[in-house]
Design an enzyme around this catalytic site. Structure first.
Site, PDB file in Angstrom:
ATOM      1  N   TYR A 135     -14.943  23.948   0.278  1.00 58.46           N
ATOM      2  CA  TYR A 135     -16.039  23.024   0.236  1.00 58.46           C
ATOM      3  C   TYR A 135     -15.846  22.097  -0.988  1.00 58.46           C
ATOM      4  O   TYR A 135     -16.471  21.101  -1.314  1.00 58.46           O
ATOM      5  CB  TYR A 135     -17.520  23.639   0.119  1.00 58.46           C
ATOM      6  CG  TYR A 135     -18.092  24.139   1.360  1.00 58.46           C
ATOM      7  CD1 TYR A 135     -17.683  24.840   2.330  1.00 58.46           C
ATOM      8  CD2 TYR A 135     -19.379  23.347   1.659  1.00 58.46           C
ATOM      9  CE1 TYR A 135     -18.145  25.168   3.604  1.00 58.46           C
ATOM     10  CE2 TYR A 135     -20.057  23.845   3.053  1.00 58.46           C
ATOM     11  CZ  TYR A 135     -19.218  24.688   3.724  1.00 58.46           C
ATOM     12  OH  TYR A 135     -19.643  25.105   5.047  1.00 58.46           O
ATOM     13  N   LYS A 184      -8.893  36.906   4.636  1.00 64.26           N
ATOM     14  CA  LYS A 184      -7.867  36.459   5.423  1.00 64.26           C
ATOM     15  C   LYS A 184      -6.378  36.733   4.698  1.00 64.26           C
ATOM     16  O   LYS A 184      -5.745  35.853   4.409  1.00 64.26           O
ATOM     17  CB  LYS A 184      -7.959  35.170   6.109  1.00 64.26           C
ATOM     18  CG  LYS A 184      -6.919  34.768   7.120  1.00 64.26           C
ATOM     19  CD  LYS A 184      -7.009  35.354   8.506  1.00 64.26           C
ATOM     20  CE  LYS A 184      -5.929  35.107   9.578  1.00 64.26           C
ATOM     21  NZ  LYS A 184      -6.432  35.924  10.766  1.00 64.26           N
ATOM     22  N   ASP A 216     -11.226  37.164  11.288  1.00 65.07           N
ATOM     23  CA  ASP A 216     -11.400  37.212  12.727  1.00 65.07           C
ATOM     24  C   ASP A 216     -12.001  38.711  13.411  1.00 65.07           C
ATOM     25  O   ASP A 216     -13.015  38.572  14.224  1.00 65.07           O
ATOM     26  CB  ASP A 216      -9.991  36.888  13.461  1.00 65.07           C
ATOM     27  CG  ASP A 216      -8.790  37.778  12.497  1.00 65.07           C
ATOM     28  OD1 ASP A 216      -9.058  38.680  11.892  1.00 65.07           O
ATOM     29  OD2 ASP A 216      -7.826  37.690  13.230  1.00 65.07           O
ATOM     30  N   ASP A 240     -20.251  30.784   5.929  1.00 67.88           N
ATOM     31  CA  ASP A 240     -21.209  29.842   6.549  1.00 67.88           C
ATOM     32  C   ASP A 240     -21.043  30.002   8.004  1.00 67.88           C
ATOM     33  O   ASP A 240     -22.102  30.072   8.666  1.00 67.88           O
ATOM     34  CB  ASP A 240     -20.421  28.330   6.185  1.00 67.88           C
ATOM     35  CG  ASP A 240     -21.032  27.028   7.032  1.00 67.88           C
ATOM     36  OD1 ASP A 240     -22.436  27.177   7.140  1.00 67.88           O
ATOM     37  OD2 ASP A 240     -20.547  26.482   7.843  1.00 67.88           O
ATOM     38  N   ASP A 244     -23.990  31.787  10.898  1.00 63.29           N
ATOM     39  CA  ASP A 244     -24.581  31.551  12.036  1.00 63.29           C
ATOM     40  C   ASP A 244     -24.718  32.512  13.033  1.00 63.29           C
ATOM     41  O   ASP A 244     -25.556  32.647  13.942  1.00 63.29           O
ATOM     42  CB  ASP A 244     -24.134  30.004  12.347  1.00 63.29           C
ATOM     43  CG  ASP A 244     -24.643  28.980  11.829  1.00 63.29           C
ATOM     44  OD1 ASP A 244     -25.091  29.064  10.623  1.00 63.29           O
ATOM     45  OD2 ASP A 244     -24.735  27.745  12.673  1.00 63.29           O
TER      46      ASP A 244
END
Ligand code: IPM
Ligand code: MN
Length: 351
Positions: A135, A184, A216, A240, A244
């Site tokens: 970001y 990751k 993942d 982020d 959701d």
């Protein structure tokens, strides 16, 4: 108060009503100032974060925000889009720690796409690093030499990882004492530094159990065994995305609240966005905004009793079967944004 765009003003006004009700009941005077941000500010001021707005936020004790984003400005350059206003505000406030609680609410098992036995007992907080990673990383640019190229940079310093890790461990000490750090590390340097740093910081919190998951695999665990998470610690973009997902599994993203803390002034906002498809219709779910107001009372004002009064009222409204359109099953009736606000207010009592 920064109502913002889309359904932002609709949900924010219910949060204000709830705060005023709590103020009356517990004897607090609440001084509110309204300012513009995002698309609404671009229309008035030609900048998504007017200086007057940032100054007002910096001079206040806390900031409550509705939502930011407007498809009308999709073609604007990144730094002038509505979202740039929100990112600039987060940075301007130094709000590096974004806490996003996701729990199964009473009576809402049926609203989850998951089976009861999978979702039962789900109660987690996602701790999302908010001022680093893709970001904010530099360089970032688009270059046009025929074959256009776009670059963003994922970048983290040890100091940035350390401070967010401490927030997660300290939060876990007040909960079920488990941190799942998501990265990751099998592919990314940033993630290897993340994992090493989190491991080192964990040494200061021997009472907290630490596990690591690749992002993942974490996305999969979140739907297959959501109840196994207590505190989930992760970098900006992974957080982020996973938040959701967490919203969907507890029934609706419309329920999720967030607190962005770490600076002097905290920022509180629902996790859902502007929902342009339903904006202006008075049917948005105000509970994410209302619960964000509760987090504000808890973290910025240290008014735990008042925060719990709001949370209990939300639970009671949901347990009584009050549903906004996002929570209603097909064929089931639903209430308006305002009626849901009222359902919460009428259940707020001293605790
Ligand atoms: C969120 C939102 C924001 C983000 C957008 C609106 C910039 O999706 O708060 O999750 O990506 O952080
Ligand atoms: Mn998001």
């Amino acid at each position: 108060m920064l109502p913002g765009d889309g359904i932002g003003p609709e949900v924010a006004s219910q949060a204000v009503r709830v705060l005023e009700a709590v103020g009356r009941l517990f004897g607090h005077e609440i001084n509110l100032g309204f300012h513009s941000i995002g698309g609404e500010a671009i229309r008035g001021d030609e900048h998504p974060l007017p200086k007057a707005t940032l100054d007002a936020c910096l001079e206040s004790d806390a900031v409550l925000l509705g939502a930011v984003g407007d498809p009308a400005f999709d073609n604007y350059p990144t730094n002038l889009r509505p979202e740039a206003g929100l990112l600039g505000l987060r940075r301007g406030l130094g709000a590096f720690a974004n806490l996003r609680p996701a729990r199964l609410f009473p009576g809402l098992v049926e609203a989850s796409p998951l089976k009861r036995e999978v979702i039962d007992g789900t109660d987690m907080v996602i701790v999302r690093e908010l001022l680093g990673g893709l970001y904010f990383g530099e360089p970032r640019f688009v270059k046009d030499d025929g074959d256009r190229e776009a670059v963003n940079t994922m970048r983290y310093t040890e100091t940035e990882i350390e401070r967010i890790a401490r927030v997660a461990f300290e939060l876990a000490q007040r909960r079920r004492r488990k941190v799942t750090s998501v990265d990751k590390a099998n592919v990314l340097e940033c993630s290897r530094l993340w994992r090493e740093t989190v491991k080192r910081i964990a040494g200061d919190y021997p009472d907290v159990q630490l596990e690591h998951q690749y992002v993942d695999s974490c996305a999969m665990s979140l739907v297959s065994r959501p109840a196994s998470f207590d505190v989930m610690l992760t970098e900006n973009m992974f957080g982020d995305i996973l938040s959701d997902e967490a919203g969907a599994i507890v029934g609706s993203l419309g329920l999720l609240a967030s607190a962005s803390i770490g600076g002097r002034v905290g920022l509180y906002e629902p996790v859902h966005g502007t929902a342009p498809d339903i904006a202006g219709r008075g049917i948005a779910n105000p509970l994410g905004a209302i619960l964000s107001a509760a987090l504000m009372l808890r973290y910025s004002f240290k008014l735990e009793t008042e925060a719990v009064a709001i949370e209990n009222a939300v639970d009671a409204a949901l347990a009584a079967g009050v549903r906004t359109s996002d929570l209603a099953r097909s064929g089931e009736g639903f209430v308006t944004t305002e009626q849901m606000g009222q359902a919460v207010i009428s259940r707020i009592t001293g605790v």
